[in-house]
Design a protein around this motif. Structure first.
Motif, PDB file in Angstrom:
ATOM      1  N   GLU A   1       0.833  -1.199   0.000  1.00  0.00           N
ATOM      2  CA  GLU A   1       0.000   0.000   0.000  1.00  0.00           C
ATOM      3  C   GLU A   1       0.873   1.256   0.000  1.00  0.00           C
ATOM      4  O   GLU A   1       1.811   1.371   0.767  1.00  0.00           O
ATOM      5  N   THR A   2       0.523   2.217  -0.854  1.00  0.00           N
ATOM      6  CA  THR A   2       1.242   3.491  -0.876  1.00  0.00           C
ATOM      7  C   THR A   2       0.714   4.384   0.252  1.00  0.00           C
ATOM      8  O   THR A   2      -0.389   4.152   0.776  1.00  0.00           O
ATOM      9  N   PRO A   3       1.466   5.426   0.626  1.00  0.00           N
ATOM     10  CA  PRO A   3       0.950   6.360   1.631  1.00  0.00           C
ATOM     11  C   PRO A   3      -0.394   6.985   1.237  1.00  0.00           C
ATOM     12  O   PRO A   3      -1.268   7.160   2.082  1.00  0.00           O
ATOM     13  N   ILE A   4      -0.580   7.295  -0.035  1.00  0.00           N
ATOM     14  CA  ILE A   4      -1.856   7.864  -0.478  1.00  0.00           C
ATOM     15  C   ILE A   4      -2.981   6.851  -0.305  1.00  0.00           C
ATOM     16  O   ILE A   4      -4.061   7.176   0.206  1.00  0.00           O
ATOM     17  N   GLN A   5      -2.753   5.623  -0.721  1.00  0.00           N
ATOM     18  CA  GLN A   5      -3.768   4.577  -0.550  1.00  0.00           C
ATOM     19  C   GLN A   5      -4.090   4.374   0.931  1.00  0.00           C
ATOM     20  O   GLN A   5      -5.250   4.188   1.300  1.00  0.00           O
ATOM     21  N   ALA A   6      -3.061   4.417   1.766  1.00  0.00           N
ATOM     22  CA  ALA A   6      -3.274   4.248   3.211  1.00  0.00           C
ATOM     23  C   ALA A   6      -4.105   5.394   3.780  1.00  0.00           C
ATOM     24  O   ALA A   6      -4.999   5.166   4.611  1.00  0.00           O
ATOM     25  N   ALA A   7      -3.850   6.625   3.331  1.00  0.00           N
ATOM     26  CA  ALA A   7      -4.604   7.775   3.824  1.00  0.00           C
ATOM     27  C   ALA A   7      -6.079   7.653   3.452  1.00  0.00           C
ATOM     28  O   ALA A   7      -6.960   7.887   4.285  1.00  0.00           O
ATOM     29  N   VAL A   8      -6.356   7.278   2.217  1.00  0.00           N
ATOM     30  CA  VAL A   8      -7.739   7.121   1.761  1.00  0.00           C
ATOM     31  C   VAL A   8      -8.425   6.006   2.550  1.00  0.00           C
ATOM     32  O   VAL A   8      -9.556   6.156   3.027  1.00  0.00           O
ATOM     33  N   ARG A   9      -7.739   4.874   2.727  1.00  0.00           N
ATOM     34  CA  ARG A   9      -8.297   3.748   3.476  1.00  0.00           C
ATOM     35  C   ARG A   9      -8.547   4.122   4.927  1.00  0.00           C
ATOM     36  O   ARG A   9      -9.613   3.841   5.484  1.00  0.00           O
TER      37      ARG A   9
ATOM     38  N   PRO B   1       4.431  18.606   3.391  1.00  0.00           N
ATOM     39  CA  PRO B   1       5.739  18.010   3.683  1.00  0.00           C
ATOM     40  C   PRO B   1       5.624  16.847   4.666  1.00  0.00           C
ATOM     41  O   PRO B   1       4.813  16.872   5.591  1.00  0.00           O
ATOM     42  N   THR B   2       6.441  15.822   4.430  1.00  0.00           N
ATOM     43  CA  THR B   2       6.514  14.694   5.367  1.00  0.00           C
ATOM     44  C   THR B   2       7.350  15.108   6.565  1.00  0.00           C
ATOM     45  O   THR B   2       8.066  16.115   6.525  1.00  0.00           O
ATOM     46  N   ARG B   3       7.253  14.312   7.599  1.00  0.00           N
ATOM     47  CA  ARG B   3       8.032  14.604   8.801  1.00  0.00           C
ATOM     48  C   ARG B   3       8.488  13.288   9.424  1.00  0.00           C
ATOM     49  O   ARG B   3       7.685  12.369   9.596  1.00  0.00           O
ATOM     50  N   ASP B   4       9.758  13.211   9.755  1.00  0.00           N
ATOM     51  CA  ASP B   4      10.278  12.077  10.525  1.00  0.00           C
ATOM     52  C   ASP B   4      10.129  12.424  11.990  1.00  0.00           C
ATOM     53  O   ASP B   4      10.529  13.512  12.417  1.00  0.00           O
TER      54      ASP B   4
ATOM     55  N   THR C   1       7.947   7.944   9.694  1.00  0.00           N
ATOM     56  CA  THR C   1       7.814   9.017   8.713  1.00  0.00           C
ATOM     57  C   THR C   1       6.323   9.282   8.572  1.00  0.00           C
ATOM     58  O   THR C   1       5.555   8.391   8.219  1.00  0.00           O
ATOM     59  N   LEU C   2       5.918  10.505   8.884  1.00  0.00           N
ATOM     60  CA  LEU C   2       4.516  10.890   8.819  1.00  0.00           C
ATOM     61  C   LEU C   2       4.252  11.548   7.465  1.00  0.00           C
ATOM     62  O   LEU C   2       4.983  12.444   7.050  1.00  0.00           O
ATOM     63  N   HIS C   3       3.224  11.081   6.790  1.00  0.00           N
ATOM     64  CA  HIS C   3       2.807  11.633   5.501  1.00  0.00           C
ATOM     65  C   HIS C   3       1.499  12.380   5.722  1.00  0.00           C
ATOM     66  O   HIS C   3       0.571  11.839   6.319  1.00  0.00           O
ATOM     67  N   PHE C   4       1.410  13.599   5.211  1.00  0.00           N
ATOM     68  CA  PHE C   4       0.216  14.421   5.364  1.00  0.00           C
ATOM     69  C   PHE C   4      -0.322  14.774   3.980  1.00  0.00           C
ATOM     70  O   PHE C   4       0.443  15.186   3.101  1.00  0.00           O
TER      71      PHE C   4
ATOM     72  N   ASP D   1       4.331  20.938  12.598  1.00  0.00           N
ATOM     73  CA  ASP D   1       4.701  21.623  11.352  1.00  0.00           C
ATOM     74  C   ASP D   1       3.486  21.773  10.441  1.00  0.00           C
ATOM     75  O   ASP D   1       3.270  22.832   9.842  1.00  0.00           O
ATOM     76  N   LEU D   2       2.694  20.717  10.334  1.00  0.00           N
ATOM     77  CA  LEU D   2       1.490  20.781   9.505  1.00  0.00           C
ATOM     78  C   LEU D   2       0.506  21.804  10.060  1.00  0.00           C
ATOM     79  O   LEU D   2      -0.080  22.581   9.301  1.00  0.00           O
TER      80      LEU D   2
END
Length: 88
Positions: free
Chosen positions: A2-10, A27-30, A39-42, A77-78
């Motif tokens: 699963e990609t980060p985008i797919q995970a966010a939608v799910r 921006p991502t954040r570690d 690693t956090l994806h927003f 940051d977000l």
């Protein structure tokens, strides 16, 4: 895998019952947590349904209400981006 985008939608669907589409990325954040480094994806998302209502305990918030909420350190940051005065 699963990609980060797919995970966010799910995750949005599973946690809030909202069907969303990703329309942008922030921006991502570690971030180091007690249990390990992540690693956090927003992503900027918009609902796919007309008049969606998230399931409790999730709610829609105004920017003023968002500014009064407490979030984990990894989200700071977000939040600065989302609450910037020049952001519409």
């Amino acid at each position: 895998q699963e990609t980060p985008i797919q995970a966010a939608v799910r995750e949005c669907l599973e946690e809030t019952s909202l069907h969303v589409e990703v329309v942008g990325a922030y921006p991502t954040r570690d971030q180091q947590y007690e249990h390990g480094r992540l690693t956090l994806h927003f992503f900027a998302c918009r609902p796919c349904d007309v008049g969606p209502t998230p399931k409790p305990p999730f709610v829609w918030l105004s920017r003023d209400e968002l500014a009064r909420c407490r979030f984990p350190e990894g989200n700071q940051d977000l939040l600065r981006i989302l609450l910037a005065p020049n952001r519409r």
